[in-house]
Design a protein around this motif. Sequence first.
Motif, mmCIF file in Angstrom:
data_model
loop_
_atom_site.group_PDB
_atom_site.id
_atom_site.type_symbol
_atom_site.label_atom_id
_atom_site.label_comp_id
_atom_site.label_asym_id
_atom_site.label_seq_id
_atom_site.Cartn_x
_atom_site.Cartn_y
_atom_site.Cartn_z
ATOM 1 N N ILE A 245 -21.387 -78.460 100.346
ATOM 2 C CA ILE A 245 -21.345 -77.002 100.235
ATOM 3 C C ILE A 245 -22.643 -76.469 99.631
ATOM 4 N N VAL A 246 -23.133 -77.132 98.584
ATOM 5 C CA VAL A 246 -24.376 -76.701 97.935
ATOM 6 C C VAL A 246 -25.555 -76.832 98.886
ATOM 7 N N VAL A 247 -25.650 -77.954 99.596
ATOM 8 C CA VAL A 247 -26.757 -78.171 100.535
ATOM 9 C C VAL A 247 -26.693 -77.165 101.677
ATOM 10 N N PHE A 248 -25.500 -76.931 102.203
ATOM 11 C CA PHE A 248 -25.355 -75.944 103.280
ATOM 12 C C PHE A 248 -25.776 -74.555 102.813
ATOM 13 N N ALA A 249 -25.341 -74.160 101.614
ATOM 14 C CA ALA A 249 -25.701 -72.848 101.080
ATOM 15 C C ALA A 249 -27.212 -72.718 100.923
ATOM 16 N N ALA A 250 -27.867 -73.822 100.562
ATOM 17 C CA ALA A 250 -29.323 -73.791 100.400
ATOM 18 C C ALA A 250 -30.038 -73.548 101.725
ATOM 19 N N MET A 251 -29.423 -73.943 102.838
ATOM 20 C CA MET A 251 -30.050 -73.776 104.150
ATOM 21 C C MET A 251 -29.738 -72.433 104.797
ATOM 22 N N ILE A 252 -28.905 -71.629 104.159
ATOM 23 C CA ILE A 252 -28.539 -70.337 104.742
ATOM 24 C C ILE A 252 -29.754 -69.434 104.916
ATOM 25 N N ARG B 42 -17.334 -65.838 100.130
ATOM 26 C CA ARG B 42 -16.936 -66.426 101.413
ATOM 27 C C ARG B 42 -16.835 -65.367 102.503
ATOM 28 N N ARG B 43 -16.060 -64.315 102.231
ATOM 29 C CA ARG B 43 -15.861 -63.268 103.230
ATOM 30 C C ARG B 43 -17.172 -62.550 103.541
ATOM 31 N N LEU B 44 -17.974 -62.261 102.503
ATOM 32 C CA LEU B 44 -19.239 -61.564 102.696
ATOM 33 C C LEU B 44 -20.189 -62.392 103.552
ATOM 34 N N THR B 45 -20.239 -63.695 103.298
ATOM 35 C CA THR B 45 -21.127 -64.571 104.066
ATOM 36 C C THR B 45 -20.691 -64.662 105.522
ATOM 37 N N ILE B 46 -19.399 -64.832 105.766
ATOM 38 C CA ILE B 46 -18.911 -64.962 107.147
ATOM 39 C C ILE B 46 -19.206 -63.701 107.942
ATOM 40 N N TYR B 47 -18.856 -62.548 107.401
ATOM 41 C CA TYR B 47 -19.039 -61.297 108.140
ATOM 42 C C TYR B 47 -20.503 -61.007 108.428
ATOM 43 N N GLY C 252 -23.321 -71.176 111.371
ATOM 44 C CA GLY C 252 -23.210 -71.000 109.927
ATOM 45 C C GLY C 252 -21.931 -70.288 109.523
ATOM 46 N N ALA C 253 -21.534 -69.284 110.298
ATOM 47 C CA ALA C 253 -20.286 -68.566 110.017
ATOM 48 C C ALA C 253 -19.088 -69.500 110.158
ATOM 49 N N ALA C 254 -19.116 -70.359 111.182
ATOM 50 C CA ALA C 254 -18.016 -71.299 111.390
ATOM 51 C C ALA C 254 -17.931 -72.314 110.246
ATOM 52 N N VAL C 255 -19.090 -72.824 109.812
ATOM 53 C CA VAL C 255 -19.114 -73.786 108.717
ATOM 54 C C VAL C 255 -18.595 -73.134 107.436
ATOM 55 N N THR C 256 -19.004 -71.897 107.194
ATOM 56 C CA THR C 256 -18.536 -71.181 106.006
ATOM 57 C C THR C 256 -17.018 -71.001 106.045
ATOM 58 N N PRO D 139 -15.105 -72.532 100.117
ATOM 59 C CA PRO D 139 -13.979 -71.812 99.506
ATOM 60 C C PRO D 139 -14.455 -70.592 98.724
ATOM 61 N N GLU D 140 -13.519 -69.726 98.369
ATOM 62 C CA GLU D 140 -13.848 -68.557 97.554
ATOM 63 C C GLU D 140 -13.809 -68.954 96.079
ATOM 64 N N MET D 141 -14.943 -68.790 95.386
ATOM 65 C CA MET D 141 -15.042 -69.181 93.980
ATOM 66 C C MET D 141 -15.388 -68.013 93.069
ATOM 67 N N LYS D 142 -15.419 -66.812 93.616
ATOM 68 C CA LYS D 142 -15.757 -65.644 92.811
ATOM 69 C C LYS D 142 -14.728 -65.456 91.688
ATOM 70 N N GLY D 143 -15.224 -65.182 90.477
ATOM 71 C CA GLY D 143 -14.353 -64.899 89.355
ATOM 72 C C GLY D 143 -13.736 -66.116 88.697
ATOM 73 N N ARG D 144 -14.103 -67.319 89.149
ATOM 74 C CA ARG D 144 -13.533 -68.542 88.584
ATOM 75 C C ARG D 144 -14.447 -69.121 87.508
#
Length: 540
Positions: free
Chosen positions: A289-296, A350-355, A462-466, A471-476
């Motif tokens: 997940i971290v590596v994928f996010a870095a390539m966004i 998660r939702r913001l990235t996909i959309y 990228g949207a499909a992978v996301t 997962p959604e981790m906001k506020g955790r």
Amino acid sequence: MTVTSVPSGIPKEMRLIEAVKLYPKITRYTFFIMSAIVLYGFDLVIVGAITAVPGFQKDFGQLHDDKHIIPASWLSLWQALGPFGALVGAMLAGWVQDRVGRKMCLAGASFLSAVSVAVLFVSNRPAAIDTRRAVFLVGKIVQGVAVGMINIQAITYVSETIPTCLRGPALALFPAFTLLGQLIGSVVVFLVSDLENESSYLIAFATMWPFSVGPFVLALLMPESPAYLIRRKRMDDARSSIRRLFAPKVDPEEVFEKTRLSIEVEERLARQVTYMDCIKPAHRRRTWIVVFAAMITSIIGLPLLSTASYFLQVVGMSSFNSLLFLIVGIILGLIANAVSVWILSRVGRRRLTIYTLIIGGMLWGGMGICGFWDGVITVWYTAISCMIIVIIVGVGAWPASFAIRSEASSLRLRSKTQGLAGLFDHLSTIVLNLILPYIYNPDQGNLKAKTGFVFAGLCLVGAAVTFYDVPEMKGRTVLEIDAMFRLGLKTREFRNWRGTTEEIEAAVREVEGDDAMELLRAREGSKATSAELPARSSES
């Protein structure tokens, strides 16, 4: 019972203005150290957008259909090896700053930046054109090393010195100052573009020297990082540095003790882990997940958008208009970055990235379809599409990717995981910068606007992978995120999961160990003392 995100005894909120008033000195030093990032943004545009200046194209390019262009082979090397230099600089900075200190590392990188500007300034002196191109390439690589070192030094200093309640706003200055530097650089390039001789690009190169001197002066004036001094067992110097940064409104001795305890626990954790731990079953999912996010940043098309001035000229736009659009794009990026701070505090990553990836993919695809026709409409549609893409990804996938990178990494493996993320971030940029000129340049693929199909596909993938993996981790809190990954929750189960204190602590101990729990409690104690916000994973 259900765990709350605010530990007992810690105020639920500290407003930014209150934090600034409590820590006025460290706020000023942080602002000045992050201002060194302006050099990165400025140089990124100067040595990148200079290829769109007619005077430079005449001295370093070749004729193609009665028009000067930069050969795809050299354009590819220039665009790819600059980021490669930055990768080398980032790796070198980690080694250098741990041996000579943050101040000396910054001073040395600033001096190296000035040397690189000198190399760029004389790159037009050789008679043979390939030699000129090679000297310019050397200048770009050295400059990449310098700004890579400055970036890492600035982020390191801020992340290990600034209080938690100011860490988020402080790190938000990174993209803001990068864009500010790009804006200043694009204005310089725009102003000299009307000059038809070598003065156009030589003036632009000369303006880089003052930005190299600034960080050098700053390195002479700022206090050394207390964390570095404690690691080097220079306790008296560390106390003196903390007094300069925190006194008189915060007790320096208390800050010293909390910092020392945190460093001791982190050093114990570091001795227990290797990079191989990142790909073991217990952590493999989080590392991916971290590596994928870095390539966004590459997936959304930033490597192409950063050279939009030259790309738009290839599509058919005039030099004047292409540079003007570069300036407009950077201004829009600044606005989008400001808006993203508000959006990220209210919308899940998660939702913001996909959309935004789906919308971005549709825009890139529209550009590709438009590329089947030639004419003024195609040129302007391509330019406007680039501007809209900057806005969409600037408020969504781009800033959200940094939050995902920070939140998904395990506490015990954080430094190793983030190191891998930085590596893949640079590698993805280098690969795209190498191949893009062969796709759109007139002397090679000549796809022009149809290049949009490349990023349309990347965005949709990228949207499909996301959707399936992120997962959604906001506020955790860090504890909650560790527990959810340890329990193996499915991606869409993260959002609504609630666990007891016992479940969370048991999961963290199993995955992270007792040392990690001790570190988390030390940080919570520090935040309670300083009346700071609880450590959400995006600010850890």
